[in-house]
Design a protein around this motif. Structure first.
Motif, PDB file in Angstrom:
ATOM      1  N   SER A  63       0.834  -1.211   0.000  1.00 45.07           N
ATOM      2  CA  SER A  63       0.000   0.000   0.000  1.00 45.07           C
ATOM      3  C   SER A  63       0.861   1.250   0.000  1.00 45.07           C
ATOM      4  O   SER A  63       0.525   2.250  -0.647  1.00 45.07           O
ATOM      5  N   GLN A  99      -8.729   0.440  -1.087  1.00 47.05           N
ATOM      6  CA  GLN A  99      -9.141  -0.878  -0.617  1.00 47.05           C
ATOM      7  C   GLN A  99     -10.610  -0.877  -0.200  1.00 47.05           C
ATOM      8  O   GLN A  99     -11.348  -1.822  -0.473  1.00 47.05           O
ATOM      9  N   ASP A 166      -5.862  -0.997  -5.083  1.00 44.56           N
ATOM     10  CA  ASP A 166      -5.301  -1.536  -3.851  1.00 44.56           C
ATOM     11  C   ASP A 166      -6.263  -2.551  -3.256  1.00 44.56           C
ATOM     12  O   ASP A 166      -7.232  -2.183  -2.592  1.00 44.56           O
ATOM     13  N   GLU A 167      -5.988  -3.802  -3.484  1.00 50.51           N
ATOM     14  CA  GLU A 167      -6.845  -4.885  -3.009  1.00 50.51           C
ATOM     15  C   GLU A 167      -8.321  -4.523  -3.122  1.00 50.51           C
ATOM     16  O   GLU A 167      -9.046  -4.516  -2.134  1.00 50.51           O
TER      17      GLU A 167
END
Ligand SMILES: Nc1ncnc2c1ncn2[C@@H]1O[C@H](COP(=O)(O)OP(=O)(O)OP(=O)(O)O)[C@@H](O)[C@H]1O
Ligand SMILES: [Mg+2]
Lengths: 274, 269
Positions: A63, A99, A166-167
């Motif tokens: 991240s 995320q 991000d994820e």
């Protein structure tokens, strides 16, 4: 909707074709919090239109890297450039999907997608992710997967040249994830942006990416090309072999430190084909 | 009868829900009227509700009640506009700027801890017993609840949302209007509702102490002539006005916070 159309627009590059120019270049990038270095002397080149997945153990700095790429954080050292210019100068071409969906609960779906852009663009982006019907709903009325898609539409509405994820699918069930994979792949084919994707899920990485980068203690431990044609089937034995090798490398690290699994720095798809 | 809940029974239960809160007050009113009628209660202590209504009618007809009502409402509104506006502005200032909050917040918290009604002697010394004194007190009473809740509302806006909005290109005013203000609004409205309660409370006290018109004056004047019915009337009117202000704030909440799951009625979904 039909993938065959997008095939025409973005044909699979033949092996002999000249490689696309480097778009994103990181040189000697450092980032530390206090005395703890998180990224140290990181070099990374990403080509125009490439899909790169970044994997690694929790806390390895994925991240942190993505936030640097999105301009949300500043490096302590090194240079980051995008299309030849310092990254901060062309930050408008870069969009990060967080995320969590991070939708504004007080804006309807359409206005969420239209954050910072024209409503017409947002409407088109919502239609692309299949949520054209829900534009007048409040975010609280959507399911988790639908919220992720609104967040994706919000990023797309800005027509990013570099899209960072991000994820994004971390909280979704397996079925929704795989349909999101297909959606992301289709959008990438249609728009041709460069895509950097952080994920915990090795199978997600090998399904989507041209290249998988394994990050460990702020360094690139493995940079692996996934040479499989698209669309990829999760049951393709070659894909399964890539996945197994990456998993072994990841867990091997946990067992005996960085030198375990060094034998698989490159995997010949031909050699593992059954 | 065994059929699933029909449209009719649902609207019946809705009507029931509407009536229930009023059952107890109505019952008390009936008991009170009965007690006064039977002479169990002396008219000096507590006149019958009908007598209070009669007094209200009498004063409406001779024009004094509307006059006093208007005088009070005017003070309440002007005082609230000044106090609430100042509280809002200060809350924005300290909420948005770290320097301003370091400079002002401690002082404001200190002033807040002084009960504003304790300042009445000082206020009378400063402003005499004219309009200014009463408006000043109302403004002071409403300033702090609005200030505190605005400040905290802004400070508690989800930093992740602000970061997201910034990274999507929102800056300055558009960040404020689209993200910070709506995020702080639930808290601000709580402050407004508190302030409205304090607004009437302050006004009663101020008008009881010194005034030549207004509901507080009406009550004090009636007390001198032992008109218990008029005293009761003005107390009831205070209750009614307070409720009205609260209803207004509530409907504002319902409109502005209609995105909030807590405010979404089934109809809205
Ligand atoms: N703002 C910060 N202040 C201090 N330390 C930080 C900060 N952000 C990240 N770190 C530290 O940097 C390291 C890497 O964090 P990062 O969020 O990049 O991990 P990650 O690889 O994304 O992990 P995960 O897969 O769990 O999301 C962690 O040890 C974390 O504690
Ligand atoms: Mg992370």
């Amino acid at each position: 909707m039909s993938p065959s159309v997008s095939y025409l627009r973005r044909p699979e590059p033949a092996p002999a074709e000249a490689p696309a120019p480097v778009a994103l270049r990181l040189q000697g990038v450092e980032r530390s919090f206090g005395d703890t270095p998180v990224l140290s002397n990181l070099d990374l080149d990403i080509r125009e239109g490439e899909v790169v997945a970044i994997i690694g153990r929790s806390g390895c700095g994925k991240s942190t890297l993505l936030r640097l790429l999105a301009g949300l954080d500043q490096a302590n050292g090194g240079t980051l450039s995008w299309r030849g210019a310092p990254l901060s100068q062309r930050i408008r071409e870069i969009r990060l999907m967080f995320q969590e969906p991070r939708l504004l609960p007080w804006k309807r779906v359409l206005d969420n997608a239209a954050l910072g852009v024209d409503r017409q663009l947002a409407r088109a982006a919502l239609a692309e992710v299949g949520l054209g019907e829900r534009e007048q709903d409040w975010p609280s009325q959507l399911s988790g997967g639908q919220r992720s898609r609104v967040a994706l539409a919000r990023a797309l509405a800005h027509s990013p040249q570099l899209l960072l994820l991000d994820e994004p699918l971390g909280a979704l069930d397996a079925l929704t994830r795989s349909s999101m994979h297909r959606l992301i792949e289709r959008l990438w084919r249609q728009h041709g942006f460069t895509l950097v994707l952080v994920t915990h899920d090795v199978s997600e990485a090998v399904t989507l990416a041209d290249r998988v980068i394994l990050l460990d203690h702020g360094r690139i431990d493995l940079d692996l090309n996934i040479e499989l044609p698209r669309p990829r089937s999760p049951t393709d034995p070659r894909l399964v072999a890539y996945e197994a090798a990456l998993l072994e490398r990841l867990t091997g690290e946990e067992r005996d430190g960085a030198d375990a699994g060094a034998s698989i720095t490159s995997i010949e798809p031909a050699s593992i084909a059954i | 009868m065994a059929s699933p809940p029909s449209q009719q029974s649902r609207s019946l239960s809705a009507a029931f829900e509407l009536i229930v809160p009023w059952l107890l007050p109505l019952l008390l009113l009936a008991a009170w009227e009965l007690a006064a009628d039977r002479g169990w209660l002396s008219a000096r202590v507590l006149p019958a509700p009908s007598a209070v209504i009669e007094a209200g009618w009498r004063l409406t007809v001779d024009g004094s009640l509307p006059h006093h009502l208007w005088a009070s409402t005017q003070r309440a509104l002007v005082g609230f506009a000044i106090g609430g506006g100042l509280g809002l502005a200060l809350g924005f200032l300290t909420g948005l700027s770290r320097t301003a909050s370091q400079l002002l917040d401690t002082s404001l918290q200190m002033i807040r801890n002084v009960p504003h009604l304790a300042l009445i002697p000082l206020v009378i010394l400063w402003f005499g017993i004219g309009e200014t004194a009463k408006i000043f007190l109302v403004a002071l009473g409403t300033l702090f609840p609005v200030y505190l809740n605005t400040y905290h509302g802004i400070r508690n806006v989800d930093p992740q949302l602000i970061e997201m909005a910034r990274s999507y290109g929102l800056r300055g005013p558009s960040l404020f209007w689209q993200v910070i203000l709506p995020g702080a609004l639930p808290s601000i409205l709580v402050g407004v509702r508190f302030a409205l309660g304090l607004m009437w409370l302050t006004l009663i006290v101020a008008e009881t102490i010194s005034a030549t018109d207004g509901l507080g004056y009406l009550a004090m004047d009636a007390r001198e002539f032992l008109q218990t019915d008029v005293v009761l009337l003005s107390i009831l009117l205070y209750a009614l006005l307070g409720k009205l202000a609260d209803l207004l704030a509530k409907s504002l909440e319902h409109w502005w916070l209609r995105w909030h799951p807590a405010f979404q009625s089934k109809r809205n979904r």
